[in-house]
Scaffold this active site. Sequence first.
Site, PDB file in Angstrom:
ATOM      1  N   MET A  75      -8.132   9.063  -0.223  1.00 13.99           N
ATOM      2  CA  MET A  75      -9.060   9.580   0.970  1.00 13.99           C
ATOM      3  C   MET A  75      -9.625  11.070   0.743  1.00 13.99           C
ATOM      4  O   MET A  75      -8.767  11.742   0.273  1.00 13.99           O
ATOM      5  CB  MET A  75      -8.292   9.593   2.209  1.00 13.99           C
ATOM      6  CG  MET A  75      -7.790   8.238   2.634  1.00 13.99           C
ATOM      7  SD  MET A  75      -6.605   8.266   3.867  1.00 13.99           S
ATOM      8  CE  MET A  75      -6.168   6.541   4.135  1.00 13.99           C
ATOM      9  N   ASP A 105      -4.706   3.874  -1.906  1.00 12.05           N
ATOM     10  CA  ASP A 105      -5.615   4.531  -0.933  1.00 12.05           C
ATOM     11  C   ASP A 105      -6.117   6.199  -1.343  1.00 12.05           C
ATOM     12  O   ASP A 105      -5.155   7.051  -1.064  1.00 12.05           O
ATOM     13  CB  ASP A 105      -5.114   4.275   0.631  1.00 12.05           C
ATOM     14  CG  ASP A 105      -5.289   2.956   0.922  1.00 12.05           C
ATOM     15  OD1 ASP A 105      -6.325   2.353   0.893  1.00 12.05           O
ATOM     16  OD2 ASP A 105      -4.006   2.635   1.675  1.00 12.05           O
ATOM     17  N   SER A 111       0.838  -1.212  -0.030  1.00 16.48           N
ATOM     18  CA  SER A 111      -0.020   0.036   0.041  1.00 16.48           C
ATOM     19  C   SER A 111       0.853   1.302  -0.020  1.00 16.48           C
ATOM     20  O   SER A 111       1.625   1.615   0.913  1.00 16.48           O
ATOM     21  CB  SER A 111      -0.891  -0.088   1.080  1.00 16.48           C
ATOM     22  OG  SER A 111      -1.804   1.178   1.191  1.00 16.48           O
ATOM     23  N   MET A 151     -12.111  -4.641   5.663  1.00 15.92           N
ATOM     24  CA  MET A 151     -11.261  -3.602   6.440  1.00 15.92           C
ATOM     25  C   MET A 151     -10.881  -4.383   7.734  1.00 15.92           C
ATOM     26  O   MET A 151     -11.991  -4.716   8.416  1.00 15.92           O
ATOM     27  CB  MET A 151     -11.660  -2.325   6.385  1.00 15.92           C
ATOM     28  CG  MET A 151     -11.988  -1.599   5.284  1.00 15.92           C
ATOM     29  SD  MET A 151     -10.353  -1.364   4.407  1.00 15.92           S
ATOM     30  CE  MET A 151      -9.468  -0.456   5.532  1.00 15.92           C
ATOM     31  N   HIS A 189      -1.578  -1.072  -4.153  1.00 18.75           N
ATOM     32  CA  HIS A 189      -2.884  -0.588  -3.529  1.00 18.75           C
ATOM     33  C   HIS A 189      -2.655   0.801  -3.356  1.00 18.75           C
ATOM     34  O   HIS A 189      -1.673   1.374  -2.699  1.00 18.75           O
ATOM     35  CB  HIS A 189      -2.899  -1.372  -2.274  1.00 18.75           C
ATOM     36  CG  HIS A 189      -3.973  -1.144  -1.484  1.00 18.75           C
ATOM     37  ND1 HIS A 189      -5.284  -1.786  -1.938  1.00 18.75           N
ATOM     38  CD2 HIS A 189      -4.614  -0.305  -0.345  1.00 18.75           C
ATOM     39  CE1 HIS A 189      -6.393  -1.412  -1.029  1.00 18.75           C
ATOM     40  NE2 HIS A 189      -6.142  -0.507  -0.156  1.00 18.75           N
ATOM     41  N   HIS A 211      -8.251   1.890  -3.865  1.00 20.51           N
ATOM     42  CA  HIS A 211      -9.235   1.933  -2.910  1.00 20.51           C
ATOM     43  C   HIS A 211      -9.973   3.421  -2.538  1.00 20.51           C
ATOM     44  O   HIS A 211      -9.175   4.149  -2.015  1.00 20.51           O
ATOM     45  CB  HIS A 211      -8.714   1.077  -1.596  1.00 20.51           C
ATOM     46  CG  HIS A 211      -9.457   1.130  -0.416  1.00 20.51           C
ATOM     47  ND1 HIS A 211      -8.894   1.024   0.725  1.00 20.51           N
ATOM     48  CD2 HIS A 211     -10.833   1.202  -0.206  1.00 20.51           C
ATOM     49  CE1 HIS A 211      -9.758   0.905   1.816  1.00 20.51           C
ATOM     50  NE2 HIS A 211     -11.016   0.962   1.172  1.00 20.51           N
ATOM     51  N   ASP A 250      -7.029  -5.517   4.431  1.00 15.21           N
ATOM     52  CA  ASP A 250      -6.392  -4.082   4.444  1.00 15.21           C
ATOM     53  C   ASP A 250      -6.443  -3.623   6.045  1.00 15.21           C
ATOM     54  O   ASP A 250      -7.483  -3.335   6.362  1.00 15.21           O
ATOM     55  CB  ASP A 250      -7.072  -3.411   3.469  1.00 15.21           C
ATOM     56  CG  ASP A 250      -6.559  -1.971   3.364  1.00 15.21           C
ATOM     57  OD1 ASP A 250      -5.343  -1.858   3.735  1.00 15.21           O
ATOM     58  OD2 ASP A 250      -7.268  -1.129   2.530  1.00 15.21           O
ATOM     59  N   GLY A 251      -5.324  -3.459   6.273  1.00 21.34           N
ATOM     60  CA  GLY A 251      -5.187  -2.661   7.665  1.00 21.34           C
ATOM     61  C   GLY A 251      -4.444  -3.553   8.707  1.00 21.34           C
ATOM     62  O   GLY A 251      -5.016  -4.485   9.083  1.00 21.34           O
ATOM     63  N   MET A 298     -11.862   5.896  -0.451  1.00 18.57           N
ATOM     64  CA  MET A 298     -12.403   5.932   0.559  1.00 18.57           C
ATOM     65  C   MET A 298     -13.060   7.327   0.476  1.00 18.57           C
ATOM     66  O   MET A 298     -12.721   8.567   1.421  1.00 18.57           O
ATOM     67  CB  MET A 298     -11.490   6.056   1.995  1.00 18.57           C
ATOM     68  CG  MET A 298     -11.169   4.389   2.204  1.00 18.57           C
ATOM     69  SD  MET A 298      -9.514   4.248   3.148  1.00 18.57           S
ATOM     70  CE  MET A 298      -8.539   4.347   1.635  1.00 18.57           C
TER      71      MET A 298
HETATM   72  C1  DX5 Z   1      -6.476   2.240   5.723  1.00 21.77           C
HETATM   73  C2  DX5 Z   1      -5.870   1.974   3.982  1.00 21.77           C
HETATM   74  C3  DX5 Z   1      -4.886   1.055   4.263  1.00 21.77           C
HETATM   75  C4  DX5 Z   1      -3.525   1.230   4.835  1.00 21.77           C
HETATM   76  C5  DX5 Z   1      -2.863   0.142   5.487  1.00 21.77           C
HETATM   77  O1  DX5 Z   1      -7.257   3.396   5.670  1.00 21.77           O
HETATM   78  O2  DX5 Z   1      -7.290   1.575   3.580  1.00 21.77           O
HETATM   79  O3  DX5 Z   1      -4.792   0.511   2.871  1.00 21.77           O
HETATM   80  O4  DX5 Z   1      -2.675   1.844   3.889  1.00 21.77           O
HETATM   81  O5  DX5 Z   1      -1.717   0.531   6.185  1.00 21.77           O
HETATM   82  P1  DX5 Z   1      -1.139  -0.541   7.056  1.00 21.77           P
HETATM   83  O6  DX5 Z   1      -0.841  -1.594   6.248  1.00 21.77           O
HETATM   84  O7  DX5 Z   1       0.049   0.339   7.621  1.00 21.77           O
HETATM   85  O8  DX5 Z   1      -2.185  -0.845   8.255  1.00 21.77           O
HETATM   86 ZN    ZN Z   2      -6.696   0.389   1.461  1.00 19.24          ZN
END
Ligand code: DX5
Ligand code: ZN
Length: 227
Positions: free
Chosen positions: A35, A33, A6, A135, A31, A64, A173-174, A66
């Site tokens: 936001m 992310d 990610s 998640m 990946h 992804h 993920d997470g 969000m």
């Molecule tokens: C969280 C994201 C994840 C994040 C995971 O909001 O969706 O993809 O990058 O990060 P790690 O592996 O550091 O928890």
């Molecule tokens: Zn993610």
Amino acid sequence: MIIAPSLLAADSSRYSDEAKRAERSGGEWLHLDVMDGHFVPNISFGPDLVKSLRPKSKLFFDVHLMCSRPEVLIESFAKNGADQITIHVELGEKVHDLIWQIRSLGIKAGLAVNPPTNLSHVEPYLNEIDLLLIMTVNPGFGGQPFIEECLPKIRQADDWRKSRGYGYRIEVDGGIVFKTAVECAKMGADTFVSGTGLFKAGNMAAAIKKMRRLIIASPRTLPIQKQ
Ligand code: DX5
Ligand code: ZN
């Protein structure tokens, strides 16, 4: 089985080099992310980053979203080189249209479910998606601890997949590090997003290799529940 580093955990002043490092190190997907500061309390990057990374990477771009209004972003991400776009089931009544908006652009569609959301909310969409993203932290930030209570959802999703013949991947993920990747693999996950666990490892190639080896050694062991 797929490992997806990610980019959120990468050095943000060198995203292009970091994407190349993920590829060189043996990651299969990247990946990304996204936001919006509304669906989650943080802002990351947008379609322009995908556009600038696309010519430099052969990795499958796993985007992804969000975001509260993904409908205004999906087309730009697809045109700029996303291979798959995942939206959240928490968006409620517009989920069906969003999935079809993604599919109509010729790319794969994923559906994500947050830790507090009951898995039953994804059931109506299981035959429309390529990937179910479970998640394992509350989204918004990298580096958070894995929420163990999410594990039964993975098992349920795998039960549905096997007993009803669905073809979606199960992505987690997470907080995915060696130990939690193994826990998720034993429940039936096949796609592993890891930010901090891989980008902050001293040797990313060695970390990916080890994670892959541990996952392969941890097939699902629990019996499938009758539906
Ligand atoms: C969280 C994201 C994840 C994040 C995971 O909001 O969706 O993809 O990058 O990060 P790690 O592996 O550091 O928890
Ligand atoms: Zn993610």
